[in-house]
Design an enzyme around this catalytic site. Sequence first.
Site, PDB file in Angstrom:
ATOM      1  N   ASP A 159       1.238  -1.532   0.194  1.00 45.49           N
ATOM      2  CA  ASP A 159      -0.330   0.250   0.045  1.00 45.49           C
ATOM      3  C   ASP A 159       0.670   1.523   0.171  1.00 45.49           C
ATOM      4  O   ASP A 159       1.084   2.522  -0.626  1.00 45.49           O
ATOM      5  CB  ASP A 159      -1.342  -0.538   1.282  1.00 45.49           C
ATOM      6  CG  ASP A 159      -2.059  -0.942   1.235  1.00 45.49           C
ATOM      7  OD1 ASP A 159      -2.073  -1.268   0.313  1.00 45.49           O
ATOM      8  OD2 ASP A 159      -2.812  -1.220   2.004  1.00 45.49           O
TER       9      ASP A 159
ATOM     10  N   ASN B 224      -5.334   8.259   1.725  1.00 43.36           N
ATOM     11  CA  ASN B 224      -5.355   8.214   3.315  1.00 43.36           C
ATOM     12  C   ASN B 224      -5.397   9.267   4.042  1.00 43.36           C
ATOM     13  O   ASN B 224      -7.228   9.250   4.423  1.00 43.36           O
ATOM     14  CB  ASN B 224      -4.174   7.313   3.318  1.00 43.36           C
ATOM     15  CG  ASN B 224      -4.668   5.914   3.065  1.00 43.36           C
ATOM     16  OD1 ASN B 224      -5.466   5.371   2.743  1.00 43.36           O
ATOM     17  ND2 ASN B 224      -3.079   4.601   3.421  1.00 43.36           N
TER      18      ASN B 224
ATOM     19  N   ARG C 281      -6.758  20.564  21.974  1.00 46.03           N
ATOM     20  CA  ARG C 281      -5.457  20.800  22.622  1.00 46.03           C
ATOM     21  C   ARG C 281      -5.359  19.063  22.700  1.00 46.03           C
ATOM     22  O   ARG C 281      -5.976  18.187  23.199  1.00 46.03           O
ATOM     23  CB  ARG C 281      -5.783  21.511  24.106  1.00 46.03           C
ATOM     24  CG  ARG C 281      -4.049  21.517  24.874  1.00 46.03           C
ATOM     25  CD  ARG C 281      -3.788  22.247  25.820  1.00 46.03           C
ATOM     26  NE  ARG C 281      -2.057  21.892  26.080  1.00 46.03           N
ATOM     27  CZ  ARG C 281      -1.104  23.380  25.722  1.00 46.03           C
ATOM     28  NH1 ARG C 281      -1.745  24.077  24.651  1.00 46.03           N
ATOM     29  NH2 ARG C 281      -0.464  23.931  26.070  1.00 46.03           N
TER      30      ARG C 281
ATOM     31  N   ASP D 261      -2.906  15.335  21.057  1.00 39.17           N
ATOM     32  CA  ASP D 261      -0.836  14.965  20.345  1.00 39.17           C
ATOM     33  C   ASP D 261      -1.424  15.920  19.111  1.00 39.17           C
ATOM     34  O   ASP D 261      -0.549  15.654  18.439  1.00 39.17           O
ATOM     35  CB  ASP D 261      -1.269  13.422  20.270  1.00 39.17           C
ATOM     36  CG  ASP D 261      -0.790  12.820  22.224  1.00 39.17           C
ATOM     37  OD1 ASP D 261      -0.338  13.485  22.367  1.00 39.17           O
ATOM     38  OD2 ASP D 261      -1.192  12.249  21.887  1.00 39.17           O
TER      39      ASP D 261
ATOM     40  N   THR E 292      -9.795   3.537   6.923  1.00 32.99           N
ATOM     41  CA  THR E 292      -9.150   1.601   7.451  1.00 32.99           C
ATOM     42  C   THR E 292      -7.620   1.889   8.181  1.00 32.99           C
ATOM     43  O   THR E 292      -7.255   1.212   8.518  1.00 32.99           O
ATOM     44  CB  THR E 292      -9.305   0.554   6.719  1.00 32.99           C
ATOM     45  OG1 THR E 292      -8.269   1.163   5.443  1.00 32.99           O
ATOM     46  CG2 THR E 292     -10.994   0.801   6.395  1.00 32.99           C
TER      47      THR E 292
ATOM     48  N   TYR F 264      -4.376   4.758   9.514  1.00 30.22           N
ATOM     49  CA  TYR F 264      -3.802   5.640  10.646  1.00 30.22           C
ATOM     50  C   TYR F 264      -5.865   5.601  11.419  1.00 30.22           C
ATOM     51  O   TYR F 264      -5.764   5.680  12.411  1.00 30.22           O
ATOM     52  CB  TYR F 264      -3.626   6.177  10.557  1.00 30.22           C
ATOM     53  CG  TYR F 264      -2.788   7.108  11.457  1.00 30.22           C
ATOM     54  CD1 TYR F 264      -1.894   6.363  12.163  1.00 30.22           C
ATOM     55  CD2 TYR F 264      -3.169   8.770  11.310  1.00 30.22           C
ATOM     56  CE1 TYR F 264      -1.611   7.455  13.898  1.00 30.22           C
ATOM     57  CE2 TYR F 264      -3.018   9.241  13.634  1.00 30.22           C
ATOM     58  CZ  TYR F 264      -1.593   8.643  14.138  1.00 30.22           C
ATOM     59  OH  TYR F 264      -1.257   9.496  15.201  1.00 30.22           O
ATOM     60  N   ASN F 265      -5.910   6.030  11.128  1.00 34.08           N
ATOM     61  CA  ASN F 265      -7.959   6.267  10.825  1.00 34.08           C
ATOM     62  C   ASN F 265      -8.234   5.346  11.589  1.00 34.08           C
ATOM     63  O   ASN F 265      -8.716   5.648  13.409  1.00 34.08           O
ATOM     64  CB  ASN F 265      -9.174   7.207  10.245  1.00 34.08           C
ATOM     65  CG  ASN F 265     -10.004   7.156  10.698  1.00 34.08           C
ATOM     66  OD1 ASN F 265     -10.408   8.314  11.127  1.00 34.08           O
ATOM     67  ND2 ASN F 265     -10.884   6.619  10.052  1.00 34.08           N
ATOM     68  N   LYS F 266      -8.646   4.227  12.140  1.00 29.61           N
ATOM     69  CA  LYS F 266      -8.481   3.221  12.310  1.00 29.61           C
ATOM     70  C   LYS F 266      -8.226   2.938  13.797  1.00 29.61           C
ATOM     71  O   LYS F 266      -8.585   3.007  14.860  1.00 29.61           O
ATOM     72  CB  LYS F 266      -9.177   2.251  11.244  1.00 29.61           C
ATOM     73  CG  LYS F 266      -9.707   0.421  12.258  1.00 29.61           C
ATOM     74  CD  LYS F 266      -9.701  -0.158  11.207  1.00 29.61           C
ATOM     75  CE  LYS F 266     -10.620  -1.704  12.058  1.00 29.61           C
ATOM     76  NZ  LYS F 266      -9.191  -1.923  13.180  1.00 29.61           N
TER      77      LYS F 266
END
Length: 271
Positions: free
Chosen positions: A48, A124, A150, A152, A163, A165-167
């Site tokens: 990917d 992505n 506020r 990370d 699916t 990093y979001n997941k």
Amino acid sequence: MKIAIYHNDNDHSVEVLDELKTKILARDDADIIFDDAHPDIVISVGGDGTLLSAFHAYEQQLDHVRFIGVHTGHLGFYADWQDFELDDLVNSLVHDSKESVEYPIVQANLFFTDQTQRTILALNEIVIKRSFGTLSAIVDINGDYFERFRGDGLSIATPSGSTAYNKAVGGAVVSPSLEAMQLTEIGSINNRVFRTLGSPVILGASDVISVKAPDAETDSVQVAYDTLHFVSEQIEKIEFKIAPTKIKFAKYRHMNFWQRIQTSFIGPEEK
């Protein structure tokens, strides 16, 4: 038809690249030429990450380029073909139907304190964080104040990227059939001063997310998008929206999105 083959430097990917070229050149009935500069189809050989890199290499040609993924990596979420299916792939290229499957992508317009601007695209997601410490930002939606964040960082993901990093940071999985983008907080801090929704927000085709850095002159902000990133101390505001163009995948036997989800994360049912 003009094609380009984009690959990583893995030994196996290079072997597949050579085999694929040989099979294409051996076809007497193939009206195919290799053109890395202005292709009609870009074949990504790798995982990917390789396809994400191919997307950015040809992002200025999305209006006419279609992509094909050949999987030689660990996870081929964007790949429809395995390395042992090259004969079938070449046959599909020779008898190209010119059909495609389209996925939405996200666009960010960055405004800097020196009055310059920059636009980036992501297949992505786009993630903003501080280089050190926590990120402080004012979040507006469609010009109206939404929250003072506020924590990370913040992630703005596409449906197909939902699916990735979001997941991992608690976002929802969203079908790419929707013209949508998703705002997900990363490690938000909630107290009397900073109050956030604390849950992912899914927005539509006409929506605009604006993230303003109150301390733009002193904050070093990291912007990561797909496989790319940069750091700046001059970002004043970033506006996110669904891009007017989409990525196109050649529809030879494009795997259903929910089949990909089931295969990648759930697997076969135990008997």
